[in-house]
Design an enzyme around this catalytic site. Structure first.
Site, PDB file in Angstrom:
ATOM      1  N   ARG A  46     123.035  41.044  71.237  1.00 31.54           N
ATOM      2  CA  ARG A  46     122.354  39.959  71.367  1.00 31.54           C
ATOM      3  C   ARG A  46     123.407  39.032  72.519  1.00 31.54           C
ATOM      4  O   ARG A  46     124.445  39.534  72.940  1.00 31.54           O
ATOM      5  CB  ARG A  46     122.418  38.861  70.185  1.00 31.54           C
ATOM      6  N   GLY A  47     122.698  38.264  73.104  1.00 29.74           N
ATOM      7  CA  GLY A  47     123.393  37.355  74.321  1.00 29.74           C
ATOM      8  C   GLY A  47     122.741  37.982  75.527  1.00 29.74           C
ATOM      9  O   GLY A  47     122.613  39.180  75.748  1.00 29.74           O
ATOM     10  N   ALA A  48     122.084  36.982  76.593  1.00 30.29           N
ATOM     11  CA  ALA A  48     121.328  37.352  77.493  1.00 30.29           C
ATOM     12  C   ALA A  48     121.970  38.520  78.400  1.00 30.29           C
ATOM     13  O   ALA A  48     121.194  39.472  78.465  1.00 30.29           O
ATOM     14  CB  ALA A  48     121.146  36.092  78.384  1.00 30.29           C
ATOM     15  N   ARG A  89     112.653  40.561  73.092  1.00 26.20           N
ATOM     16  CA  ARG A  89     113.187  39.087  73.093  1.00 26.20           C
ATOM     17  C   ARG A  89     112.548  38.419  74.391  1.00 26.20           C
ATOM     18  O   ARG A  89     113.104  38.683  75.446  1.00 26.20           O
ATOM     19  CB  ARG A  89     114.839  39.184  73.195  1.00 26.20           C
ATOM     20  N   GLN A 196     126.406  32.640  64.910  1.00 27.32           N
ATOM     21  CA  GLN A 196     127.097  33.314  65.915  1.00 27.32           C
ATOM     22  C   GLN A 196     128.525  32.625  66.279  1.00 27.32           C
ATOM     23  O   GLN A 196     129.475  33.619  66.656  1.00 27.32           O
ATOM     24  CB  GLN A 196     126.249  33.230  67.336  1.00 27.32           C
ATOM     25  N   ASP A 237     120.433  31.470  78.451  1.00 31.32           N
ATOM     26  CA  ASP A 237     119.538  32.567  78.252  1.00 31.32           C
ATOM     27  C   ASP A 237     118.367  32.376  79.449  1.00 31.32           C
ATOM     28  O   ASP A 237     117.832  33.600  79.777  1.00 31.32           O
ATOM     29  CB  ASP A 237     119.045  32.661  76.794  1.00 31.32           C
ATOM     30  N   ASN A 247     119.046  27.756  75.909  1.00 31.18           N
ATOM     31  CA  ASN A 247     120.559  28.313  75.328  1.00 31.18           C
ATOM     32  C   ASN A 247     119.966  28.228  73.806  1.00 31.18           C
ATOM     33  O   ASN A 247     119.113  27.661  73.462  1.00 31.18           O
ATOM     34  CB  ASN A 247     121.277  27.736  75.580  1.00 31.18           C
ATOM     35  N   LYS A 248     121.045  28.712  72.978  1.00 32.21           N
ATOM     36  CA  LYS A 248     120.847  28.844  71.774  1.00 32.21           C
ATOM     37  C   LYS A 248     120.520  27.601  70.864  1.00 32.21           C
ATOM     38  O   LYS A 248     120.744  26.437  71.380  1.00 32.21           O
ATOM     39  CB  LYS A 248     122.215  29.185  70.905  1.00 32.21           C
TER      40      LYS A 248
END
Length: 348
Positions: A46-48, A89, A196, A237, A247-248
């Site tokens: 995970r993470g762009a 995603r 996270q 992201d 973002n998150k």
């Protein structure tokens, strides 16, 4: 750098299973695009930027396994492979960016035999992975200038080595600040519901011996009011052309709090995260994930059975709340419409 979350060697893509950190460090091997797609969808990776790197290797696996010698038939099937990966995603633009790069590279070499195109696609996937680390280090060099010596920095979610090919975006800036001799410390939001910050950011920073204090998401405002936070830095992201940033989930809340308390709020992201095709953040697709992530903590149920749940995985922070956007090509401030356009013009 604490760790490279994705390793590629001899036709095998290895990823650390980020769902199990910090208590277990398990590496999983992937050999085909379906496996890579599932790893992205289920958040093994995970993470762009890391998703983009993984998708590039997934695209290579898919290309390798296509049994066609005619380019047009090969490319039609390759597009289907990329579409499967792209659907995993929807918010992180690095995913579609990496897949478009792989498709464009194939088209640019369409005059060569398909067997040769497959070979160069493998090298292109490796190039994407290597470039991501160099981009993050460049971003760190630019961004660390904004971090004063002695700063107490709040971050939300994980934008470190684990979220990239290595080194990190937001945490890469903090790593660069430490390497520059600055005495910094970090407060990491736990980042509900996937935790996270608690599981990944705290783990990474401990490995790098950067002082880190874990806090619950709802503690940030209190600590700001007590003067215990000097600035905020997060990853992204997707960034729209006007600077609005996805973002998150919870990032928007932190940005509003930072504005109220007069604190700088920085975004660190590569230019591959900037989507100039979207005028503003209202056009960014927001992924909704499984309710179980909210109703359970691991395998333990923490909410009543049958309760209604919302679980948007991201939110959008308006550009007006962002003090600067840090990229590998420099820093944008103020008029993000012009600033981002200028930075994007430098991309080769």
């Amino acid at each position: 750098m604490a760790i490279k979350p994705i390793e590629y060697r001899d036709g095998v893509c290895r990823m650390i299973d980020q769902r199990l950190l910090p208590t277990e460090e398990v590496w999983r091997d992937y050999f085909d695009y379906q496996g890579v797609a599932e790893a992205i969808r289920t958040m093994v990776v995970r993470g762009a930027p890391a998703i983009g790197v993984a998708a590039a290797f997934g695209a290579w696996f898919g290309a390798r396994d296509i049994d066609e010698e005619d380019f047009d038939r090969f490319f039609a099937r390759f597009e289907k492979v990329c579409a499967t990966l792209a659907a995993t995603r929807p918010t992180a633009v690095n995913l579609s960016w990496a897949l478009e790069r792989m498709k464009n590279f194939a088209k640019a070499n369409s005059s060569y035999p398909v067997a040769d195109i497959k070979i160069v696609l493998e090298y292109e996937a490796m190039a994407i992975a290597d470039e991501d680390i160099r981009v993050n280090m460049a971003m760190g060099r630019h961004g660390q200038e904004l971090i004063p010596d002695g700063a107490r920095v709040l971050t939300h979610c994980n934008a470190g080595a684990l979220a990239t090919g290595g080194f990190g975006t937001a945490l890469g800036v903090l790593r660069a600040a430490q390497l520059a001799g600055k005495n910094i410390s970090v407060l990491a939001d736990e980042t509900r519901p996937f935790l996270q910050g608690a599981r990944l950011t705290a783990w990474e920073l401990q490995k790098d011996n950067i002082p880190v204090t874990l806090i619950c998401d709802n503690m940030a405002g209190y600590l700001m009011s007590k003067g215990e936070i000097d600035c905020v830095i997060v990853g992204a992201d997707r960034i729209a052309a006007n600077g609005d940033t996805a973002n998150k989930i919870g990032t928007y809340t932190v940005a509003v709090l930072a504005k109220e308390h007069g604190l700088p709020f920085y975004v660190a992201a590569p230019t591959s995260t900037i989507d100039m095709s979207l005028a503003d953040g209202s056009l960014i697709p927001i992924e909704e994930r499984d309710a179980r992530e909210v109703t359970h903590c691991g395998d333990k149920q923490i909410a009543p059975s049958g309760v209604a749940v919302r679980n948007p995985s991201f939110d959008v922070t308006p550009a007006r709340l962002i003090s600067a956007i840090i990229t590998e090509w420099g820093i944008a401030r103020g008029d993000y419409g012009e600033g981002l356009k200028t930075l994007m013009s430098r991309v080769r």
